[in-house]
Design a protein around this motif. Sequence first.
Motif, mmCIF file in Angstrom:
data_model
loop_
_atom_site.group_PDB
_atom_site.id
_atom_site.type_symbol
_atom_site.label_atom_id
_atom_site.label_comp_id
_atom_site.label_asym_id
_atom_site.label_seq_id
_atom_site.Cartn_x
_atom_site.Cartn_y
_atom_site.Cartn_z
ATOM 1 N N GLY A 1 101.367 18.263 97.628
ATOM 2 C CA GLY A 1 100.015 17.798 97.922
ATOM 3 C C GLY A 1 99.000 18.297 96.907
ATOM 4 N N ARG A 2 97.787 17.782 97.034
ATOM 5 C CA ARG A 2 96.694 18.159 96.138
ATOM 6 C C ARG A 2 95.551 18.726 96.974
ATOM 7 N NH1 ARG A 2 96.651 13.371 91.454
ATOM 8 N NH2 ARG A 2 98.770 13.842 90.711
ATOM 9 N N VAL A 3 95.204 19.959 96.673
ATOM 10 C CA VAL A 3 94.176 20.678 97.424
ATOM 11 C C VAL A 3 93.062 21.065 96.462
ATOM 12 C CG1 VAL A 3 93.656 22.799 98.694
ATOM 13 C CG2 VAL A 3 95.760 21.529 99.188
ATOM 14 N N ALA A 4 91.818 20.906 96.894
ATOM 15 C CA ALA A 4 90.661 21.309 96.088
ATOM 16 C C ALA A 4 89.920 22.419 96.816
ATOM 17 C CB ALA A 4 89.727 20.123 95.857
ATOM 18 N N ILE A 5 89.568 23.457 96.080
ATOM 19 C CA ILE A 5 88.894 24.600 96.696
ATOM 20 C C ILE A 5 87.846 25.140 95.729
ATOM 21 C CG2 ILE A 5 90.565 26.297 95.843
ATOM 22 C CD1 ILE A 5 90.215 27.787 98.518
ATOM 23 N N PHE A 6 86.774 25.660 96.296
ATOM 24 C CA PHE A 6 85.709 26.291 95.517
ATOM 25 C C PHE A 6 85.817 27.800 95.740
ATOM 26 C CE2 PHE A 6 84.268 22.100 96.862
ATOM 27 C CZ PHE A 6 83.998 21.510 95.639
ATOM 28 N N PRO A 7 86.407 28.529 94.795
ATOM 29 C CA PRO A 7 86.679 29.953 95.021
ATOM 30 C C PRO A 7 85.432 30.804 95.253
ATOM 31 C CG PRO A 7 87.946 29.128 93.153
ATOM 32 C CD PRO A 7 86.956 28.066 93.508
ATOM 33 N N GLU A 8 84.258 30.304 94.846
ATOM 34 C CA GLU A 8 83.037 31.079 95.087
ATOM 35 C C GLU A 8 82.712 31.154 96.577
ATOM 36 O OE1 GLU A 8 80.245 29.740 91.439
ATOM 37 O OE2 GLU A 8 81.316 28.162 92.505
ATOM 38 N N GLY A 9 83.096 30.123 97.311
ATOM 39 C CA GLY A 9 82.856 30.125 98.751
ATOM 40 C C GLY A 9 81.482 29.645 99.164
ATOM 41 N N VAL A 10 80.546 29.540 98.224
ATOM 42 C CA VAL A 10 79.187 29.100 98.538
ATOM 43 C C VAL A 10 78.691 28.205 97.413
ATOM 44 C CG1 VAL A 10 78.562 31.118 99.926
ATOM 45 C CG2 VAL A 10 78.190 31.167 97.453
ATOM 46 N N THR A 11 77.790 27.284 97.757
ATOM 47 C CA THR A 11 77.104 26.526 96.720
ATOM 48 C C THR A 11 75.883 27.319 96.265
ATOM 49 O OG1 THR A 11 76.160 24.363 96.164
ATOM 50 C CG2 THR A 11 75.678 25.239 98.356
ATOM 51 N N HIS A 12 75.431 27.089 95.036
ATOM 52 C CA HIS A 12 74.392 27.958 94.471
ATOM 53 C C HIS A 12 73.644 27.239 93.359
ATOM 54 C CE1 HIS A 12 76.878 28.617 90.853
ATOM 55 N NE2 HIS A 12 77.893 28.614 91.686
ATOM 56 N N LEU A 13 72.630 27.903 92.825
ATOM 57 C CA LEU A 13 71.802 27.352 91.751
ATOM 58 C C LEU A 13 71.930 28.146 90.456
ATOM 59 C CD1 LEU A 13 68.515 26.577 93.744
ATOM 60 C CD2 LEU A 13 70.154 24.921 92.852
ATOM 61 N N GLU A 14 72.917 29.010 90.375
ATOM 62 C CA GLU A 14 73.084 29.822 89.173
ATOM 63 C C GLU A 14 73.666 28.988 88.031
ATOM 64 O OE1 GLU A 14 71.982 32.862 88.850
ATOM 65 O OE2 GLU A 14 71.299 32.854 90.932
ATOM 66 N N PRO A 15 73.386 29.366 86.769
ATOM 67 C CA PRO A 15 73.933 28.619 85.627
ATOM 68 C C PRO A 15 75.359 29.031 85.271
ATOM 69 C CG PRO A 15 72.503 30.355 84.832
ATOM 70 C CD PRO A 15 72.436 30.417 86.337
ATOM 71 N N HIS A 16 76.003 29.749 86.165
ATOM 72 C CA HIS A 16 77.366 30.227 85.932
ATOM 73 C C HIS A 16 78.038 30.416 87.287
ATOM 74 C CE1 HIS A 16 75.923 34.142 87.316
ATOM 75 N NE2 HIS A 16 74.891 33.975 86.500
ATOM 76 N N PRO A 17 79.361 30.414 87.333
ATOM 77 C CA PRO A 17 80.035 30.706 88.603
ATOM 78 C C PRO A 17 79.669 32.092 89.116
ATOM 79 C CG PRO A 17 81.573 29.729 87.036
ATOM 80 C CD PRO A 17 80.313 30.028 86.273
ATOM 81 N N VAL A 18 79.479 32.193 90.421
ATOM 82 C CA VAL A 18 79.194 33.495 91.025
ATOM 83 C C VAL A 18 80.516 34.135 91.441
ATOM 84 C CG1 VAL A 18 76.895 32.794 91.756
ATOM 85 C CG2 VAL A 18 78.817 32.441 93.300
#
Length: 568
Positions: A163-180
């Motif tokens: 299967g194909r799974v998509a995940i956002f490892p940061e856990g939150v959406t944000h406004l930073e110019p880089h991954p948190v």
Amino acid sequence: MIPRQILTESQTLLSSCRGLNQNLDAFGRAMDWGKDPDNFPVSKGYKRIRRINRALMETWFREISLVDIDTLPDEGGILFTTWHPGGMIDPMLMMTAIPGSLTFAAKHTLFKMPIIGRVVRAAGAKPVHRAQDSNVTEGDNTNRSAKNSSLIESLGDAVATGGRVAIFPEGVTHLEPHPVRLRTGAARILLHAIRKARDEGHPQPHVIPLGLHYSDQHRFRERVSLQVNQPLPIPPLPGEVGAPEPTAEDVEEFGEQAHDRVWCSVITEHLRMEMNRCNQAQETWEDRELVWRARRMIHVHRTLANQAPKGPLPYDKALLGSRRVRAAWQFQAANDPERTEKTESRFREHHEEMNQHGFRSWEITNREERISKRSLFKNMVYWIWSISWMLGVVSWGAVIGSIPPYMFTRLVTNKLGKNESNKSIMGTMKLLLSVLVYPIWWLLISVPIGWFISSPSSPLQDVNLPSIILPLLAGFPWPLMAIIVLLWWPLSARLHLKLYARASRSWRALRLGFKLRSGDVDWESLLKTHASLAQELATIGAGLVLPGDPDWLDPKPGVDDWQVVRSR
């Protein structure tokens, strides 16, 4: 029944106006979304949700570019990871663009929302329980951890079996110019998937970082690019030769789990570096904008030297250019910080002056052409032509069909935007509200307006208006007229956008032409500084091997682009 009707109406109306969009991909063609893999079936419910998503994305963005989608592995499950700057727009875009059926992990509070909950369930999302989403006691926290452990196993099972799974490892959406800060959830899913795949004889799963690039994810009709990167090399699993080793303190504290924890930490760190690299992370938005301005300046400089094609670049090509600038700039900053600081200072001063005059890089290179009578006459004709159409039926349709729902959406999002925690999902709120509010408004006004235009008992029939179109429309049965009007609202809005864009460009060109004619700007000095800076910026990367060059080698996991830049 109402939510389903609204979604169906949204899909129909959005699809009806997609044909007017001439900028869906980098070359102005209708998007080719690719074929689903044969070895993994896609449910009808998922296809319906994806079809609506595609209509929404093609409407929300004016240009969508997909890079290396065709390089996805044919065998083995895939765990996609990326950063999370766009709220629900991020998973909607991924679901739209990536072939096959994607399984997402979404915060459990979404499943409780009346309409969104039904949508995320139909899309196959799985609930994740986050501590920040509710006030939890110690017992609740234990229960939450147990649920999330079960979720990790469930997602890992899906990846293990192809299967194909998509995940956002940061856990939150944000406004930073880089991954948190990244959580270890993605690494834990991957570890479980690999072990299960080996135990059951399935092909080796992959973890693939994605690049998500928005010109502005919270504004309508901006540009976006989704870029597929190479699968992340996976180190030996815990207990195997060459696997990451825990410290004695880790073993003492975590016991048998220490080996798994250190392995997950290594994978998470590799993912962090890869996500920083493929999303072109910067410390501040100002630094990010600086790179883009330098990229534009270099492109204009090379265009004048006949080393690059004229006109704006497709978004994916522009992203490659900014990646090259970022790598060269950071390489020089590490090797010649004094020169870099001086260049950056001059660059900032110059662009501050450019902003004061309202100039852009590509607007100051052909002054003679811009101030010519021919250019001024052409832009005047374009402006008058666009405005004359906008004052007619197109704009009336756009005003009646779009202004009230737009103002309502703006009022709601502005009120919600006062809460700091909502600012990172402004684009999502605008999009979701628009999907609901616009169709409802169109349905409400189409019947009375159709009756008003075409019904024999309408008072409009007794008024002799100087119009060619209205007498023609009056001959239609008013129910048919209501349907025509219903379809006209999205079409008129799209036409209005195109006319407004043309009028705005022409008006800006006129103002620029008159300003350049006035002599208020020290043109020679500005152009000399601009050319000098462009030459210096282009020289920085001239003797370096940069991303996109034939002899460029992508860095290993945990290494950024600038660290593998080398001199020729």
